[in-house]
Design a protein around this motif. Structure first.
Motif, PDB file in Angstrom:
ATOM      1  N   ASP A  31       0.834  -1.090   0.568  1.00 28.65           N
ATOM      2  CA  ASP A  31      -0.307  -0.180  -0.196  1.00 28.65           C
ATOM      3  C   ASP A  31       0.939   1.229  -0.302  1.00 28.65           C
ATOM      4  OD1 ASP A  31      -2.629  -1.254   0.816  1.00 28.65           O
ATOM      5  OD2 ASP A  31      -2.428  -1.690   2.148  1.00 28.65           O
ATOM      6  N   PHE A  32       2.248   1.073   0.386  1.00 32.37           N
ATOM      7  CA  PHE A  32       2.745   2.635   0.930  1.00 32.37           C
ATOM      8  C   PHE A  32       4.336   1.410   0.516  1.00 32.37           C
ATOM      9  CE2 PHE A  32       5.516   5.520   2.906  1.00 32.37           C
ATOM     10  CZ  PHE A  32       5.088   6.558   2.733  1.00 32.37           C
ATOM     11  N   LEU A  33       4.919   2.364   0.249  1.00 31.37           N
ATOM     12  CA  LEU A  33       6.713   1.821  -0.136  1.00 31.37           C
ATOM     13  C   LEU A  33       6.684   0.909   0.880  1.00 31.37           C
ATOM     14  CD1 LEU A  33       8.681   4.934  -0.643  1.00 31.37           C
ATOM     15  CD2 LEU A  33       7.588   4.156  -2.202  1.00 31.37           C
ATOM     16  N   PRO A  34       7.415  -0.350  -0.017  1.00 30.65           N
ATOM     17  CA  PRO A  34       7.920  -1.359   0.314  1.00 30.65           C
ATOM     18  C   PRO A  34       9.336  -0.816   1.557  1.00 30.65           C
ATOM     19  CG  PRO A  34       8.934  -1.254  -1.487  1.00 30.65           C
ATOM     20  CD  PRO A  34       7.647  -0.215  -1.569  1.00 30.65           C
ATOM     21  N   SER A  35       9.185  -2.016   2.715  1.00 31.17           N
ATOM     22  CA  SER A  35      10.097  -1.663   3.757  1.00 31.17           C
ATOM     23  C   SER A  35      11.255  -2.515   3.002  1.00 31.17           C
ATOM     24  CB  SER A  35      10.049  -1.953   5.025  1.00 31.17           C
ATOM     25  OG  SER A  35       9.908  -4.021   4.692  1.00 31.17           O
ATOM     26  N   VAL A  36      12.417  -1.824   4.102  1.00 32.98           N
ATOM     27  CA  VAL A  36      13.393  -2.478   3.176  1.00 32.98           C
ATOM     28  C   VAL A  36      13.728  -4.110   3.667  1.00 32.98           C
ATOM     29  CG1 VAL A  36      16.557  -3.176   4.022  1.00 32.98           C
ATOM     30  CG2 VAL A  36      15.228  -0.592   3.930  1.00 32.98           C
ATOM     31  N   ALA A  37      12.746  -4.530   5.018  1.00 35.75           N
ATOM     32  CA  ALA A  37      12.778  -6.368   4.693  1.00 35.75           C
ATOM     33  C   ALA A  37      11.608  -6.746   3.673  1.00 35.75           C
ATOM     34  CB  ALA A  37      11.838  -6.614   6.540  1.00 35.75           C
ATOM     35  N   GLU A  38      10.854  -6.344   3.045  1.00 36.93           N
ATOM     36  CA  GLU A  38      10.015  -6.616   2.396  1.00 36.93           C
ATOM     37  C   GLU A  38      10.878  -6.891   0.288  1.00 36.93           C
ATOM     38  OE1 GLU A  38       5.116  -4.901   3.116  1.00 36.93           O
ATOM     39  OE2 GLU A  38       7.018  -3.802   2.317  1.00 36.93           O
ATOM     40  N   VAL A  39      11.379  -5.721   0.626  1.00 29.96           N
ATOM     41  CA  VAL A  39      12.581  -6.152  -0.972  1.00 29.96           C
ATOM     42  C   VAL A  39      13.208  -7.101  -0.265  1.00 29.96           C
ATOM     43  CG1 VAL A  39      13.866  -4.901  -1.627  1.00 29.96           C
ATOM     44  CG2 VAL A  39      12.031  -3.625  -1.005  1.00 29.96           C
ATOM     45  N   TYR A  40      13.711  -7.120   0.477  1.00 29.41           N
ATOM     46  CA  TYR A  40      14.669  -7.846   0.750  1.00 29.41           C
ATOM     47  C   TYR A  40      14.320  -9.789   0.955  1.00 29.41           C
ATOM     48  CZ  TYR A  40      17.985 -11.778   2.761  1.00 29.41           C
ATOM     49  OH  TYR A  40      18.424 -12.800   3.429  1.00 29.41           O
ATOM     50  N   ARG A  41      13.029  -9.726   1.180  1.00 23.91           N
ATOM     51  CA  ARG A  41      12.361 -11.395   1.772  1.00 23.91           C
ATOM     52  C   ARG A  41      12.022 -10.793  -0.428  1.00 23.91           C
ATOM     53  NH1 ARG A  41       9.922  -9.704   5.967  1.00 23.91           N
ATOM     54  NH2 ARG A  41       8.742  -8.646   5.522  1.00 23.91           N
ATOM     55  N   GLU A  42      11.689 -10.620  -1.466  1.00 24.76           N
ATOM     56  CA  GLU A  42      11.386 -10.619  -2.571  1.00 24.76           C
ATOM     57  C   GLU A  42      12.102 -11.148  -3.121  1.00 24.76           C
ATOM     58  OE1 GLU A  42       7.933 -10.286  -5.420  1.00 24.76           O
ATOM     59  OE2 GLU A  42       7.814  -9.486  -3.337  1.00 24.76           O
ATOM     60  N   CYS A  43      13.385 -10.187  -3.196  1.00 20.56           N
ATOM     61  CA  CYS A  43      14.300 -10.758  -3.838  1.00 20.56           C
ATOM     62  C   CYS A  43      14.575 -11.976  -3.759  1.00 20.56           C
ATOM     63  CB  CYS A  43      15.427  -8.934  -3.641  1.00 20.56           C
ATOM     64  SG  CYS A  43      15.162  -7.406  -4.174  1.00 20.56           S
ATOM     65  N   GLU A  44      15.196 -12.304  -2.274  1.00 20.75           N
ATOM     66  CA  GLU A  44      15.307 -13.405  -2.221  1.00 20.75           C
ATOM     67  C   GLU A  44      14.343 -14.146  -2.378  1.00 20.75           C
ATOM     68  OE1 GLU A  44      17.943 -14.911  -0.197  1.00 20.75           O
ATOM     69  OE2 GLU A  44      18.476 -12.543  -0.929  1.00 20.75           O
ATOM     70  N   ALA A  45      13.125 -14.758  -2.469  1.00 16.69           N
ATOM     71  CA  ALA A  45      12.083 -15.473  -3.110  1.00 16.69           C
ATOM     72  C   ALA A  45      12.665 -15.602  -4.279  1.00 16.69           C
ATOM     73  CB  ALA A  45      11.026 -14.885  -2.870  1.00 16.69           C
ATOM     74  N   ARG A  46      12.240 -14.247  -5.297  1.00 16.46           N
ATOM     75  CA  ARG A  46      13.013 -14.539  -6.847  1.00 16.46           C
ATOM     76  C   ARG A  46      14.079 -15.195  -7.329  1.00 16.46           C
ATOM     77  NH1 ARG A  46       8.996 -11.510  -9.934  1.00 16.46           N
ATOM     78  NH2 ARG A  46       7.948 -10.810  -8.497  1.00 16.46           N
ATOM     79  N   MET A  47      15.391 -15.037  -6.365  1.00 19.48           N
ATOM     80  CA  MET A  47      16.614 -15.779  -6.256  1.00 19.48           C
ATOM     81  C   MET A  47      15.895 -16.645  -6.225  1.00 19.48           C
ATOM     82  SD  MET A  47      19.149 -13.901  -7.880  1.00 19.48           S
ATOM     83  CE  MET A  47      20.373 -14.644  -7.030  1.00 19.48           C
ATOM     84  N   GLN A  48      15.655 -17.700  -5.244  1.00 23.39           N
ATOM     85  CA  GLN A  48      15.475 -18.864  -4.699  1.00 23.39           C
ATOM     86  C   GLN A  48      15.731 -19.627  -6.077  1.00 23.39           C
ATOM     87  OE1 GLN A  48      16.336 -19.589  -2.091  1.00 23.39           O
ATOM     88  NE2 GLN A  48      15.879 -22.169  -2.216  1.00 23.39           N
ATOM     89  N   PRO A  49      14.514 -20.105  -7.055  1.00 19.99           N
ATOM     90  CA  PRO A  49      14.766 -21.051  -8.386  1.00 19.99           C
ATOM     91  C   PRO A  49      16.300 -20.606  -8.605  1.00 19.99           C
ATOM     92  CG  PRO A  49      12.952 -19.826  -8.257  1.00 19.99           C
ATOM     93  CD  PRO A  49      13.583 -18.635  -7.384  1.00 19.99           C
ATOM     94  N   ARG A  50      17.260 -20.113  -9.027  1.00 21.12           N
ATOM     95  CA  ARG A  50      18.090 -19.331  -9.484  1.00 21.12           C
ATOM     96  C   ARG A  50      18.922 -20.386  -8.382  1.00 21.12           C
ATOM     97  NH1 ARG A  50      19.534 -14.029 -12.229  1.00 21.12           N
ATOM     98  NH2 ARG A  50      17.611 -14.424 -13.095  1.00 21.12           N
ATOM     99  N   ARG A  51      19.067 -20.200  -7.870  1.00 24.00           N
ATOM    100  CA  ARG A  51      19.953 -20.623  -6.162  1.00 24.00           C
ATOM    101  C   ARG A  51      20.232 -22.109  -6.409  1.00 24.00           C
ATOM    102  NH1 ARG A  51      19.582 -16.360  -2.350  1.00 24.00           N
ATOM    103  NH2 ARG A  51      21.344 -15.078  -3.158  1.00 24.00           N
ATOM    104  N   ILE A  52      18.768 -22.492  -6.900  1.00 28.57           N
ATOM    105  CA  ILE A  52      18.637 -24.314  -6.480  1.00 28.57           C
ATOM    106  C   ILE A  52      18.323 -24.476  -8.164  1.00 28.57           C
ATOM    107  CG2 ILE A  52      16.761 -26.220  -7.362  1.00 28.57           C
ATOM    108  CD1 ILE A  52      15.472 -24.380  -5.419  1.00 28.57           C
ATOM    109  N   ALA A  53      18.604 -23.819  -9.067  1.00 24.51           N
ATOM    110  CA  ALA A  53      19.403 -24.681  -9.795  1.00 24.51           C
ATOM    111  C   ALA A  53      20.886 -24.925 -10.269  1.00 24.51           C
ATOM    112  CB  ALA A  53      18.808 -23.578 -11.267  1.00 24.51           C
ATOM    113  N   TRP A  54      21.512 -23.635 -10.283  1.00 21.51           N
ATOM    114  CA  TRP A  54      22.932 -23.108  -9.398  1.00 21.51           C
ATOM    115  C   TRP A  54      23.579 -24.758  -8.656  1.00 21.51           C
ATOM    116  CZ3 TRP A  54      23.201 -17.614  -7.920  1.00 21.51           C
ATOM    117  CH2 TRP A  54      23.423 -16.206  -9.122  1.00 21.51           C
ATOM    118  N   ALA A  55      22.336 -24.675  -7.730  1.00 24.97           N
ATOM    119  CA  ALA A  55      23.040 -25.652  -7.074  1.00 24.97           C
ATOM    120  C   ALA A  55      23.312 -27.133  -7.441  1.00 24.97           C
ATOM    121  CB  ALA A  55      22.233 -25.796  -6.135  1.00 24.97           C
TER     122      ALA A  55
END
Length: 78
Positions: A31-55
């Protein structure tokens, strides 16, 4: 904003673009600007499939190397 910028700087450009896209990223869920934690969680969630593929790829390469070493030392067995 500096903290969010610092978090985003840790990720590849496509992850940043997807996480911040107005139609599919954080802006549509916040609803408003995302918090630092929200940005971090979003980026981490989007990176997870890539990290799995790398592993998976890393394990595959290691197995092939181990097999090649085994065959070099002991010859091919059938």
């Amino acid at each position: 904003m500096a903290a969010i910028t610092a978090v985003l700087a840790r990720y590849p450009e496509d992850i940043i673009r997807d996480a911040t896209h107005p139609a599919t990223g954080l802006p549509i869920r916040c609803d408003f600007l995302p918090s630092v934690a929200e940005v971090y969680r979003e980026c981490e969630a989007r990176m997870q499939p890539r990290r799995i593929a790398w592993a998976v790829e890393e394990r595959r390469v290691k197995q092939l190397q181990e097999r090649a070493e085994f065959e070099r030392r002991f010859g091919r067995r059938r």
